[in-house]
Design an enzyme around this catalytic site. Sequence first.
Site, PDB file in Angstrom:
ATOM      1  N   TYR A  73       0.842  -1.207   0.000  1.00  0.00           N
ATOM      2  CA  TYR A  73       0.000   0.000   0.000  1.00  0.00           C
ATOM      3  C   TYR A  73       0.869   1.246   0.000  1.00  0.00           C
ATOM      4  O   TYR A  73       0.610   2.214  -0.706  1.00  0.00           O
ATOM      5  CB  TYR A  73      -0.898  -0.009   1.243  1.00  0.00           C
ATOM      6  CG  TYR A  73      -1.909   1.111   1.271  1.00  0.00           C
ATOM      7  CD1 TYR A  73      -3.200   0.921   0.801  1.00  0.00           C
ATOM      8  CD2 TYR A  73      -1.565   2.373   1.772  1.00  0.00           C
ATOM      9  CE1 TYR A  73      -4.131   1.946   0.820  1.00  0.00           C
ATOM     10  CE2 TYR A  73      -2.488   3.409   1.781  1.00  0.00           C
ATOM     11  CZ  TYR A  73      -3.774   3.188   1.306  1.00  0.00           C
ATOM     12  OH  TYR A  73      -4.694   4.202   1.331  1.00  0.00           O
ATOM     13  N   PHE A 125      -7.386  19.661 -24.641  1.00  0.00           N
ATOM     14  CA  PHE A 125      -8.029  18.390 -24.979  1.00  0.00           C
ATOM     15  C   PHE A 125      -9.394  18.367 -24.291  1.00  0.00           C
ATOM     16  O   PHE A 125      -9.615  19.109 -23.338  1.00  0.00           O
ATOM     17  CB  PHE A 125      -7.148  17.219 -24.538  1.00  0.00           C
ATOM     18  CG  PHE A 125      -7.753  15.896 -24.879  1.00  0.00           C
ATOM     19  CD1 PHE A 125      -7.897  15.517 -26.197  1.00  0.00           C
ATOM     20  CD2 PHE A 125      -8.219  15.043 -23.890  1.00  0.00           C
ATOM     21  CE1 PHE A 125      -8.497  14.309 -26.526  1.00  0.00           C
ATOM     22  CE2 PHE A 125      -8.815  13.829 -24.206  1.00  0.00           C
ATOM     23  CZ  PHE A 125      -8.955  13.464 -25.532  1.00  0.00           C
ATOM     24  N   ASP A 126     -10.325  17.516 -24.743  1.00  0.00           N
ATOM     25  CA  ASP A 126     -11.706  17.603 -24.217  1.00  0.00           C
ATOM     26  C   ASP A 126     -11.810  17.376 -22.711  1.00  0.00           C
ATOM     27  O   ASP A 126     -12.540  18.077 -22.021  1.00  0.00           O
ATOM     28  CB  ASP A 126     -12.686  16.710 -25.005  1.00  0.00           C
ATOM     29  CG  ASP A 126     -12.332  15.233 -24.984  1.00  0.00           C
ATOM     30  OD1 ASP A 126     -11.217  14.892 -24.562  1.00  0.00           O
ATOM     31  OD2 ASP A 126     -13.169  14.409 -25.397  1.00  0.00           O
ATOM     32  N   ASP A 216       0.706  19.648 -20.960  1.00  0.00           N
ATOM     33  CA  ASP A 216      -0.114  18.436 -21.045  1.00  0.00           C
ATOM     34  C   ASP A 216       0.721  17.476 -21.881  1.00  0.00           C
ATOM     35  O   ASP A 216       0.826  17.608 -23.101  1.00  0.00           O
ATOM     36  CB  ASP A 216      -1.464  18.744 -21.696  1.00  0.00           C
ATOM     37  CG  ASP A 216      -2.307  17.485 -21.873  1.00  0.00           C
ATOM     38  OD1 ASP A 216      -1.758  16.376 -21.740  1.00  0.00           O
ATOM     39  OD2 ASP A 216      -3.511  17.606 -22.160  1.00  0.00           O
ATOM     40  N   ALA A 218       0.868  14.200 -22.698  1.00  0.00           N
ATOM     41  CA  ALA A 218       0.453  12.865 -23.155  1.00  0.00           C
ATOM     42  C   ALA A 218       1.373  12.311 -24.252  1.00  0.00           C
ATOM     43  O   ALA A 218       1.730  11.147 -24.237  1.00  0.00           O
ATOM     44  CB  ALA A 218      -0.995  12.911 -23.647  1.00  0.00           C
ATOM     45  N   LYS A 259      -0.464   6.920 -23.401  1.00  0.00           N
ATOM     46  CA  LYS A 259       0.004   7.182 -24.769  1.00  0.00           C
ATOM     47  C   LYS A 259       1.496   6.851 -24.851  1.00  0.00           C
ATOM     48  O   LYS A 259       1.880   5.698 -25.022  1.00  0.00           O
ATOM     49  CB  LYS A 259      -0.267   8.641 -25.150  1.00  0.00           C
ATOM     50  CG  LYS A 259      -1.713   8.947 -25.477  1.00  0.00           C
ATOM     51  CD  LYS A 259      -2.549   9.210 -24.282  1.00  0.00           C
ATOM     52  CE  LYS A 259      -3.948   9.687 -24.641  1.00  0.00           C
ATOM     53  NZ  LYS A 259      -4.788   9.793 -23.453  1.00  0.00           N
ATOM     54  N   HIS A 451     -20.120  13.201 -25.997  1.00  0.00           N
ATOM     55  CA  HIS A 451     -19.836  12.343 -27.150  1.00  0.00           C
ATOM     56  C   HIS A 451     -19.561  10.896 -26.762  1.00  0.00           C
ATOM     57  O   HIS A 451     -19.678  10.001 -27.583  1.00  0.00           O
ATOM     58  CB  HIS A 451     -18.672  12.901 -27.962  1.00  0.00           C
ATOM     59  CG  HIS A 451     -17.409  13.048 -27.189  1.00  0.00           C
ATOM     60  ND1 HIS A 451     -17.256  13.988 -26.200  1.00  0.00           N
ATOM     61  CD2 HIS A 451     -16.251  12.364 -27.237  1.00  0.00           C
ATOM     62  CE1 HIS A 451     -16.060  13.871 -25.682  1.00  0.00           C
ATOM     63  NE2 HIS A 451     -15.420  12.894 -26.297  1.00  0.00           N
TER      64      HIS A 451
HETATM   65  C1  PLP Z   1      -3.760  15.646 -24.895  1.00  0.00           C
HETATM   66  C2  PLP Z   1      -4.517  14.820 -23.917  1.00  0.00           C
HETATM   67  N1  PLP Z   1      -4.662  15.246 -22.655  1.00  0.00           N
HETATM   68  C3  PLP Z   1      -5.312  14.513 -21.737  1.00  0.00           C
HETATM   69  C4  PLP Z   1      -5.896  13.326 -22.058  1.00  0.00           C
HETATM   70  C5  PLP Z   1      -6.671  12.553 -21.010  1.00  0.00           C
HETATM   71  O1  PLP Z   1      -6.021  11.391 -20.674  1.00  0.00           O
HETATM   72  P1  PLP Z   1      -6.775  10.058 -20.165  1.00  0.00           P
HETATM   73  O2  PLP Z   1      -7.562   9.538 -21.320  1.00  0.00           O
HETATM   74  O3  PLP Z   1      -5.668   9.164 -19.743  1.00  0.00           O
HETATM   75  O4  PLP Z   1      -7.648  10.445 -19.036  1.00  0.00           O
HETATM   76  C6  PLP Z   1      -5.788  12.851 -23.354  1.00  0.00           C
HETATM   77  C7  PLP Z   1      -6.431  11.555 -23.709  1.00  0.00           C
HETATM   78  O5  PLP Z   1      -6.725  11.207 -24.791  1.00  0.00           O
HETATM   79  C8  PLP Z   1      -5.080  13.621 -24.318  1.00  0.00           C
HETATM   80  O6  PLP Z   1      -4.953  13.215 -25.585  1.00  0.00           O
END
Ligand code: PLP
Length: 460
Positions: A73, A125-126, A216, A218, A259, A451
Amino acid sequence: MGAGYFAEPFRIKMVEPIRVLSDEERLARIEEAGFNVFNLRAEDVYIDLLTDSGTGAMSSRQWAGIMMGDESYSGARSYYNLLDSCSEIFGYRYFQPVHQGRAAEKVVMPILLGKGKVSIANMHFDTTRAHVEIAGARAIDCVVPEAEDTASEAPFKGNMDIEGLRLLVEEHGCEKVGVVIMTITNNSAGGQPVSMENIRETSKICKEYGIPFMIDAARFAENAFFIKEREPKYKDVTIEEIVMECFSYADLFTMSAKKDAIVNIGGLIGVREDAGLFEKVKAATIPLEGFISYGGLAGRDLEAMAIGLKEGIDLEYLRYRIGQSRYLGERLKESGIPFQSPAGGHAIFVDAGKLLPHIPYNEFPAQALAIELYKEAGIRACDIGSFMMGRDPDTREQLKSQFEFTRLAIPRRVYTQSHLDVVADALAEIKKRAENLRGYRITWEPEVLRHFTARLEPIK
Ligand SMILES: Cc1ncc(COP(=O)(O)O)c(C=O)c1O
């Protein structure tokens, strides 16, 4: 090698069967799914290009790491292995694992933002946009204008519009800007890279106005590859050095490790040196994600991430990886399918607005094309356009996205060149009957991130 494609720097040891349903079965499945590809069963999909997130194939070393995971843990060995990998790659002082990218956003956004504040990004990102809004703030995108011209071959179409950023900061007042975010690569603009110069310039503005600068991260490794390839000064600089420099300009990062760290689940928060900020991150992580040494993950996941982070920055791997999207792009060019050019890092973003100019934004051309791809060949892609964008949180009006993209995201180390040929051939077939395609209307939708679960019907 043709236009820079590189064969797989690995061989295949384990296979997972996939199958194509009949035409009739595919029609029935997409109708049952409410014409939303997220509602399909994965086993009814032949080639799954819905996302490159968490869908990669782990290496034999990562699977071995899974078996070595320490499930304590608190204070697990796997946690310390992850910290070692992270410090070596990013050079930051503090790291917090979380279960995925949006969990990192959920922890960080309320610390930086609140009611009346704004977040400015090259593009949010969304999920990032959603967490900015959940924290009570507004998200403003400020990408360079060349990103909008999908035919332009500009090398860094993911860049922040530096002048635009300065104007926005002046307009809102720097005390209102809670964070400036650089998304690398810029997913929503088509997986387009951001140059080191642009990261440096953005960082300068943030320092000048005292605004936290966040990456960000990713697709940080793919972005580093593009910097090496396209920014002449970095031609002879290693990926490791490029990554280190790139992160040195920011104060913190959030990362979906699903990613470029090539794991099926995982995320990270990195804080360069601000101990006070990291205390807040830890305090928020414990109730939301779990204790700091596991952050919503199993020990084995931490171990796989520690290994995957290093595999993701391997130059040979990145050459092959970027080569795959480039290959698909070249095949689409042959049949005149418009897409965000040059090919992005993790995906090809087909310009559905151009391919289906007769379908207006509020009838979702990119969603219509995604549905058609499934009907044509069992391929799953997704809308990165007005359907994903959703509604204005105040007026509930349908927003018009800057782009109407159908995204063909390529999972890492999963599909072969023959699979990519099937995708290119399917799109070429659809193009022949493009003018007969119709738009869609929503019959049910939730308030946030609609979506993923909304249901639609074709417009007769
Ligand atoms: C640029 C970007 N930021 C954040 C995220 C969110 O990550 P997660 O899907 O691991 O929550 C994504 C996911 O597709 C992304 O492409």
